[in-house]
Design a protein around this motif. Structure first.
Motif, mmCIF file in Angstrom:
data_model
loop_
_atom_site.group_PDB
_atom_site.id
_atom_site.type_symbol
_atom_site.label_atom_id
_atom_site.label_comp_id
_atom_site.label_asym_id
_atom_site.label_seq_id
_atom_site.Cartn_x
_atom_site.Cartn_y
_atom_site.Cartn_z
ATOM 1 N N LEU A 88 -4.898 7.174 4.809
ATOM 2 C CA LEU A 88 -4.123 6.609 3.672
ATOM 3 C C LEU A 88 -4.699 6.902 2.194
ATOM 4 O O LEU A 88 -3.989 7.542 1.445
ATOM 5 N N GLU A 89 -5.891 7.040 2.091
ATOM 6 C CA GLU A 89 -6.495 7.292 0.861
ATOM 7 C C GLU A 89 -6.717 8.580 0.377
ATOM 8 O O GLU A 89 -6.747 9.170 -0.774
ATOM 9 N N LYS A 90 -6.789 9.529 1.578
ATOM 10 C CA LYS A 90 -6.996 10.850 1.171
ATOM 11 C C LYS A 90 -5.799 11.542 1.277
ATOM 12 O O LYS A 90 -5.454 12.785 0.569
ATOM 13 N N ASP A 91 -4.550 11.366 2.018
ATOM 14 C CA ASP A 91 -3.418 11.904 2.072
ATOM 15 C C ASP A 91 -2.274 10.772 1.773
ATOM 16 O O ASP A 91 -1.822 10.097 2.293
ATOM 17 N N SER A 92 -1.725 11.452 0.428
ATOM 18 C CA SER A 92 -0.765 10.475 -0.014
ATOM 19 C C SER A 92 0.618 10.490 0.515
ATOM 20 O O SER A 92 1.720 9.621 0.434
ATOM 21 N N ARG A 93 1.003 11.490 1.555
ATOM 22 C CA ARG A 93 2.059 11.591 2.280
ATOM 23 C C ARG A 93 2.252 10.434 3.525
ATOM 24 O O ARG A 93 3.240 10.001 3.654
ATOM 25 N N PHE A 94 1.068 9.603 3.665
ATOM 26 C CA PHE A 94 1.128 8.560 4.473
ATOM 27 C C PHE A 94 1.379 7.233 3.718
ATOM 28 O O PHE A 94 0.594 7.140 2.809
ATOM 29 N N ASN A 95 2.275 6.417 4.096
ATOM 30 C CA ASN A 95 2.449 5.238 3.338
ATOM 31 C C ASN A 95 2.542 3.851 4.362
ATOM 32 O O ASN A 95 3.203 4.170 5.378
ATOM 33 N N TYR A 96 1.865 2.991 4.079
ATOM 34 C CA TYR A 96 1.761 1.778 5.017
ATOM 35 C C TYR A 96 2.455 0.726 4.543
ATOM 36 O O TYR A 96 2.207 0.354 3.502
ATOM 37 N N PHE A 97 3.191 -0.104 5.334
ATOM 38 C CA PHE A 97 4.044 -1.069 5.170
ATOM 39 C C PHE A 97 3.854 -2.209 6.090
ATOM 40 O O PHE A 97 3.890 -1.687 7.274
ATOM 41 N N LYS A 98 3.859 -3.459 5.833
ATOM 42 C CA LYS A 98 4.155 -4.589 6.778
ATOM 43 C C LYS A 98 5.644 -4.875 6.841
ATOM 44 O O LYS A 98 6.198 -5.047 5.743
ATOM 45 N N ARG A 99 6.234 -4.878 7.956
ATOM 46 C CA ARG A 99 7.602 -5.076 8.261
ATOM 47 C C ARG A 99 7.746 -6.723 7.312
ATOM 48 O O ARG A 99 6.952 -7.432 7.750
ATOM 49 N N ASN A 100 8.807 -6.709 6.707
ATOM 50 C CA ASN A 100 8.925 -8.142 6.089
ATOM 51 C C ASN A 100 10.098 -8.631 6.888
ATOM 52 O O ASN A 100 10.668 -8.306 7.647
ATOM 53 N N MET B 186 0.781 -1.276 0.107
ATOM 54 C CA MET B 186 -0.221 -0.062 -0.039
ATOM 55 C C MET B 186 0.863 1.169 -0.059
ATOM 56 O O MET B 186 0.275 2.252 0.290
ATOM 57 N N GLY B 187 2.304 1.107 -0.342
ATOM 58 C CA GLY B 187 3.277 2.270 -0.182
ATOM 59 C C GLY B 187 2.777 2.962 -1.483
ATOM 60 O O GLY B 187 2.403 2.583 -2.533
ATOM 61 N N ASN B 188 3.012 4.422 -1.522
ATOM 62 C CA ASN B 188 2.948 5.396 -2.564
ATOM 63 C C ASN B 188 4.531 5.570 -3.152
ATOM 64 O O ASN B 188 5.072 6.267 -2.657
ATOM 65 N N GLU B 189 4.568 4.851 -4.284
ATOM 66 C CA GLU B 189 5.884 4.947 -4.851
ATOM 67 C C GLU B 189 6.347 6.178 -5.663
ATOM 68 O O GLU B 189 7.295 6.416 -6.188
ATOM 69 N N ASN B 190 5.028 7.009 -6.118
ATOM 70 C CA ASN B 190 5.398 8.114 -6.952
ATOM 71 C C ASN B 190 5.651 9.388 -6.260
ATOM 72 O O ASN B 190 5.761 10.413 -6.734
ATOM 73 N N MET B 191 5.744 9.526 -5.058
ATOM 74 C CA MET B 191 5.868 10.746 -4.027
ATOM 75 C C MET B 191 7.096 11.399 -4.334
ATOM 76 O O MET B 191 8.096 10.497 -4.276
ATOM 77 N N GLU B 192 7.163 12.520 -4.802
ATOM 78 C CA GLU B 192 8.543 13.229 -4.903
ATOM 79 C C GLU B 192 9.221 13.171 -3.606
ATOM 80 O O GLU B 192 8.809 12.989 -2.485
#
Length: 317
Positions: A60-72, A1-7
């Motif tokens: 998460l859906e409204k603010d692309s500055r937040f990114n959620y990841f599960k620890r791998n 669910m990470g946002n990869e396109n954020m500057e």
């Protein structure tokens, strides 16, 4: 669910979370309320089983500055592993760690970025206060405060907690973490071990006399478990102490005063053989070891008397 396109943002906020659905939304909103807006917030879930993802999904859906990841699986379970994962994902010039149940002051990022951008320093430390129950949103927005510089000469104060470095009360330049990371096997005192290691590597900083963070207190915190004699937390503290000593030996910064401090601490951890482990690390002569043994035994002899004296004074007062 990470946002990869954020500057590339200026600041990377790294937040480890574990079963904090009842508090995390308030923490995320307090991040949204920052006066400085050029940030990303990397949320690392440490395998929680509650409904955290459901409650934060609207944000998460409204603010692309937040990114959620599960620890791998490349990172060990626990706070240090999650933070190291966050550091590897971070795109910012500055790094800061926030907890999933605390409240940062609205000026937190703004003032730290301002300090780091105008001086040849690598971190900005600030005051952290604690609160119980509901948080009262009554902030001081003054920008008038005193400050002082921190460098290698302050390492002893950091180790003795005379100059405490709370994990969420410092913003760092990313260079500080290029060769310095959290020890992932530590389940307590991980930042106490890491932060003096960073300073001992030659990174200087500044401390500002303003509260910019508010920590929510819990009985089931790592610190609470440590003082309840949780063996996992205590063993972690032992390993952190040994890591600190190893680093100071390597950097030629281990002083007699710091050695005596750790010898004093070791009397509280006889069941962990901490004194013997410290002696093995120091590799001193037999004569020096004998002097340290005498110091160690004198502390053990005096402690019961200090305890009785303290109890008597308490009764008298």
């Amino acid at each position: 669910m990470g946002n990869e396109n954020m500057e590339n943002p200026k600041v990377s906020i790294i937040m480890a979370t574990y079963n904090r659905a009842q508090f995390i939304v308030e923490s995320l909103i307090s991040i949204q309320n920052q006066t400085f807006s050029d940030w990303e917030c990397i949320i690392i879930d440490d395998g929680g089983t509650d409904n955290t993802i459901e409650v934060i999904n609207p944000i998460l859906e409204k603010d692309s500055r937040f990114n959620y990841f599960k620890r791998n699986e490349n990172y060990l379970k626990g706070l240090p592993g999650c933070r190291n994962y966050g550091l590897d994902l971070a795109k910012g010039d500055y790094m800061i760690f926030f907890d999933d149940d605390d409240i940062p002051h609205p000026q937190n990022l703004e003032l730290c970025v301002d300090e780091l951008s105008k001086k040849e320093i690598y971190f900005c430390r600030y005051i952290r206060n604690v609160f119980f129950g509901n948080f009262h949103y009554d902030f001081d927005y003054s920008k008038n405060y005193t400050s002082f510089f921190i460098d290698k000469k302050d390492i002893e104060k950091m180790i003795k907690n005379e100059l405490p470095f709370n994990s969420c009360a410092v913003m760092w330049k990313k260079e500080c973490f290029q060769k310095n990371r959290f020890i992932e096997t530590l389940m307590y005192a991980e930042e106490w071990e890491l932060y003096p290691r960073i300073v001992s590597s030659g990174f200087n900083g500044i401390s500002i006399d303003k509260c910019l963070f508010y920590g929510r207190k819990h009985e089931n915190s790592n610190t609470g478990e440590f003082y309840s004699n949780n063996p996992i937390r205590q063993e972690s503290y032992i390993q952190a102490i040994l890591a600190v000593i190893k680093n100071l030996i390597e950097k030629k910064l281990l002083t007699k005063s710091i050695i005596r401090y750790f010898i004093y601490i070791s009397t509280n951890f006889r069941n962990f053989n901490l004194f013997e482990k410290i002696i093995d690390l120091l590799e001193f002569s037999k004569y020096e070891n004998f002097k340290l043994m005498c110091f160690y035994l004198s502390i053990r002899f005096k402690k019961p008397f200090y305890k009785v004296k303290k109890q008597l004074l308490k009764k008298l007062n």
